[in-house]
Motif scaffolding. Structure first.
Motif, mmCIF file in Angstrom:
data_model
loop_
_atom_site.group_PDB
_atom_site.id
_atom_site.type_symbol
_atom_site.label_atom_id
_atom_site.label_comp_id
_atom_site.label_asym_id
_atom_site.label_seq_id
_atom_site.Cartn_x
_atom_site.Cartn_y
_atom_site.Cartn_z
ATOM 1 N N LEU A 42 0.826 -1.215 0.000
ATOM 2 C CA LEU A 42 0.000 0.000 0.000
ATOM 3 C C LEU A 42 0.861 1.266 0.000
ATOM 4 C CD1 LEU A 42 -3.055 0.748 0.171
ATOM 5 C CD2 LEU A 42 -2.756 0.917 2.615
ATOM 6 N N SER A 59 1.494 2.326 9.159
ATOM 7 C CA SER A 59 0.439 2.252 8.141
ATOM 8 C C SER A 59 -0.312 3.578 7.980
ATOM 9 C CB SER A 59 -0.573 1.164 8.501
ATOM 10 O OG SER A 59 0.057 -0.076 8.547
ATOM 11 N N SER A 60 -0.080 4.491 8.912
ATOM 12 C CA SER A 60 -0.784 5.780 8.828
ATOM 13 C C SER A 60 -0.094 6.751 7.877
ATOM 14 C CB SER A 60 -0.883 6.419 10.219
ATOM 15 O OG SER A 60 0.387 6.881 10.633
ATOM 16 N N ILE A 77 -2.114 8.197 5.018
ATOM 17 C CA ILE A 77 -3.126 9.120 5.546
ATOM 18 C C ILE A 77 -2.461 10.446 5.905
ATOM 19 C CG2 ILE A 77 -4.826 9.496 7.371
ATOM 20 C CD1 ILE A 77 -5.105 6.460 7.612
ATOM 21 N N GLU A 120 -10.666 8.412 6.575
ATOM 22 C CA GLU A 120 -9.490 7.717 6.050
ATOM 23 C C GLU A 120 -9.067 6.571 6.965
ATOM 24 O OE1 GLU A 120 -9.830 10.968 6.521
ATOM 25 O OE2 GLU A 120 -10.095 11.589 4.428
ATOM 26 N N SER A 146 -9.129 2.587 5.939
ATOM 27 C CA SER A 146 -7.897 1.800 6.048
ATOM 28 C C SER A 146 -8.082 0.599 6.974
ATOM 29 C CB SER A 146 -6.755 2.663 6.579
ATOM 30 O OG SER A 146 -6.567 3.759 5.730
ATOM 31 N N LEU A 188 -5.325 5.917 -1.842
ATOM 32 C CA LEU A 188 -5.631 5.032 -0.716
ATOM 33 C C LEU A 188 -7.039 4.440 -0.862
ATOM 34 C CD1 LEU A 188 -4.885 4.059 2.227
ATOM 35 C CD2 LEU A 188 -6.026 6.101 3.028
ATOM 36 N N LEU A 247 -8.160 0.480 -1.536
ATOM 37 C CA LEU A 247 -9.085 -0.142 -0.580
ATOM 38 C C LEU A 247 -10.377 -0.578 -1.270
ATOM 39 C CD1 LEU A 247 -8.561 2.285 2.420
ATOM 40 C CD2 LEU A 247 -7.806 -0.089 2.268
#
Lengths: 105, 215
Positions: A86, B8-9, B12, B101, B105, B158, B162
């Motif tokens: 990602l 993982s943020s 964002i 967001e 996620s 993003l 997703l």
């Protein structure tokens, strides 16, 4: 700091927090209805689709902007198919969007 | 798990910073003090409703409460979905950072509350820091229009990935209906209402259609 501004900010903050908190707190009540069907999965997909399209399209639409975004999304898709990461795909998206923005300007 | 959530943020955070700077710049331009700007971001942590708040508060405090809260009604759906998907033990803590967001996620995230906290913290820091930068003179940064719009594109990327990940099990119809509803309302300037209705109406219609096909 103005008192009236502070009061409004605090009320909106509490209201926003409660909207996020209450469904979690009372998940048994609402959750059983939702869980019993595929509602949850379909709702998630619909929301993500809605978030994607509203972030992609802005009105009035400009052809150049849409084209830039679509080209960048193709690269995002290809990079995700290749690496399944990602973070890398997002970076590819930013760099390609920036490049196409300059090239197509 | 917390660290994993925090890292993982990043996508964002990249998207939040230019928006938060824009928020800070706009709020100061409308007469808010930097302390009020940062306080709004620290306490509310909901971008669109904060923009609505600063534009309405100088003229109508009542509207400045009602409109932002109505924009956030979609969070009721988010909270419901997240509480079903995760084993939430500390809802009072976890609920705070459930933005659009973060919610999106989390749909493909591991079932661990600490992951949510890490992700929320990363997003929250970027939002508050961006607001502070904007309030203290970030308008210079926003002059680079191409850069800020490309950073903002990280959120579109993003959501795109997703969405692809969420299209399994014949859910493309929900995506199609949800997207159409949202775009319709977005066209008339009510994107938030569109997102809320997409989350409620699209699954109802899609499941009805699916049920008829199977019958």
């Amino acid at each position: 700091m103005r008192g009236s501004y502070l009061v409004v900010i605090v009320i909106v903050a509490i209201g926003t927090y409660l909207m996020r908190f209450l469904p979690m707190r009372f998940k048994g009540t609402v959750g059983n209805i939702v869980k019993s069907s595929n509602f949850l999965k379909h709702s998630s997909t619909a929301i993500v689709s809605a978030l994607f399209l509203t972030s992609l399209v802005s009105f009035p639409t400009k052809l150049g902007e849409i084209l830039t975004s679509l080209l960048a999304l193709v690269l995002v898709f290809l990079s995700y198919r290749k690496w399944r990461n990602l973070g890398i795909s997002i970076m590819v998206g930013i760099v390609s969007h920036f490049s196409f923005n300059i090239l197509l300007r | 798990m917390f660290k994993m959530g925090f890292s993982s943020s990043l996508p964002i955070a990249l998207g939040y910073i230019p928006v938060a700077i824009a928020f800070g710049v706009s709020a100061v331009a409308m007469g808010f003090s930097p302390i009020e700007v940062v306080l709004a971001s620290v306490l509310i942590f909901a971008g669109s409703s904060q923009f609505a708040l600063i534009s309405l508060l100088p003229s109508s405090p009542f509207s400045a409460v009602v409109i932002p809260l109505s924009l956030n009604l979609r969070h009721l759906v988010y909270g419901c979905i997240v509480s079903q998907r995760f084993n939430i033990r500390f809802p009072y803590l976890t609920a705070f950072g459930l933005t659009d967001e973060v919610f999106a996620s989390l749909l493909k995230a591991p079932d661990d509350e600490r992951f949510i906290w890490g992700m929320v913290l990363g997003a929250y820091i970027s939002w508050v820091a961006g607001s502070l930068i904007g309030a203290l003179g970030g308008d210079a940064l926003l002059h680079y229009q191409s850069l800020s719009s490309s950073l903002l594109f990280s959120l579109t990327s993003l959501f795109f990935i997703l969405l692809i990940l969420n299209l399994g099990e014949g859910r493309w119809l929900s995506a199609l209906i949800g997207g159409t509803i949202a775009l319709f309302f977005h066209f008339f300037g009510h994107a938030h209402l569109g997102i809320l209705l997409a989350g409620v109406l699209a699954p109802i219609v899609a499941l009805k259609v699916k049920g008829r096909r199977e019958a």
